[in-house]
Design an enzyme around this catalytic site. Structure first.
Site, PDB file in Angstrom:
ATOM      1  N   GLY A  11       0.762  -1.244   0.000  1.00 45.60           N
ATOM      2  CA  GLY A  11       0.000   0.000   0.000  1.00 45.60           C
ATOM      3  C   GLY A  11       0.789   1.287   0.000  1.00 45.60           C
ATOM      4  NE  ARG A  90     -10.533 -10.526  -7.390  1.00 46.58           N
ATOM      5  CZ  ARG A  90     -10.458 -11.853  -7.455  1.00 46.58           C
ATOM      6  NH1 ARG A  90      -9.458 -12.487  -6.892  1.00 46.58           N
ATOM      7  NH2 ARG A  90     -11.380 -12.536  -8.101  1.00 46.58           N
ATOM      8  CG  LEU A  91      -7.997  -9.259 -15.266  1.00 39.56           C
ATOM      9  CD1 LEU A  91      -8.311 -10.355 -16.276  1.00 39.56           C
ATOM     10  CD2 LEU A  91      -7.583  -7.985 -15.978  1.00 39.56           C
ATOM     11  CG  HIS A 108       1.308  -2.263 -15.671  1.00 40.29           C
ATOM     12  ND1 HIS A 108       0.961  -3.474 -15.103  1.00 40.29           N
ATOM     13  CD2 HIS A 108       2.272  -2.526 -16.573  1.00 40.29           C
ATOM     14  CE1 HIS A 108       1.687  -4.433 -15.652  1.00 40.29           C
ATOM     15  NE2 HIS A 108       2.497  -3.885 -16.547  1.00 40.29           N
TER      16      HIS A 108
END
Length: 198
Positions: A11, A90-91, A108
């Site tokens: 995080g 997760r997608l 990303h």
């Protein structure tokens, strides 16, 4: 109206977003953390920062749609307008995508379209390439395929170890993500045209 961050790991990007939004007095603040991993480090950060957090365990649901319906109910209840994926592994499925068209963005650790998916830092380092970097993009139904909003290059130096290169990537993430989110919520960055089926 406010921002929810989805995260699965330690995080650090979540914390950077919270600090920057408060220091710069953004018109919309980070008011919710959604996590899919009980015990993830990001939950401790949220507690320390005073940001409400909820854990949704995907394995507790019969399918992705049921999982996302519960998440969406919370987002709606909390008046969430933007969703930021920061280390969320997760997608995102149709339930959330249709509810938040072009209002879900992802961070990303590569210069997309290169090195999609998991372990992008390791992929770039071992490829090898001379320059990689970080990308913030709008989320669509694919894996790291949505329209790119902004990128920040990071050079791989001959003396870099994987650990040193990863640290450089994380510093770039902490610079690019808050800057991009602020530009989005203030309208400086236009949203793509809405998909025809939404």
């Amino acid at each position: 109206m406010s921002i929810a961050v989805f995260a699965s790991g330690s995080g650090s990007n979540f914390e950077e977003l919270v600090h920057r939004s408060r220091e710069e007095n953004w018109p919309e603040q980070v008011t919710l953390l959604v996590c899919d991993k009980p015990g993830a480090g990001v939950l401790e950060r949220a507690d320390r920062l005073g940001v409400p957090a909820r854990v949704f365990e995907p394995k507790s649901y019969p399918d992705k749609a049921a999982y996302e319906r519960d998440v969406l109910a919370l987002l709606t209840e909390r008046g969430i307008r933007w969703v930021v994926l920061a280390g969320y592994m997760r997608l995102v499925g149709p339930t959330l995508l249709k509810a938040y068209p072009w209002r879900i963005i992802n961070l990303h650790p590569s210069l997309l379209p290169a090195f999609k998916g998991k372990q992008a830092i390791e992929q770039a380092f071992h490829h090898p390439v001379k320059i990689s970097g970080v990308t913030v993009h709008f989320v669509d139904e694919g894996l790291d395929t949505g329209p790119i909003i902004d990128q920040l290059p990071v050079r791989i130096e001959p003396a870099d170890t994987l650990e040193r290169f990863a640290e450089k990537i994380h510093r770039a993430e902490h610079e690019l993500l808050p800057r991009t989110v602020r530009r989005l919520i203030t309208g400086e960055i236009p949203l793509p045209d809405q998909p025809a089926d939404l």
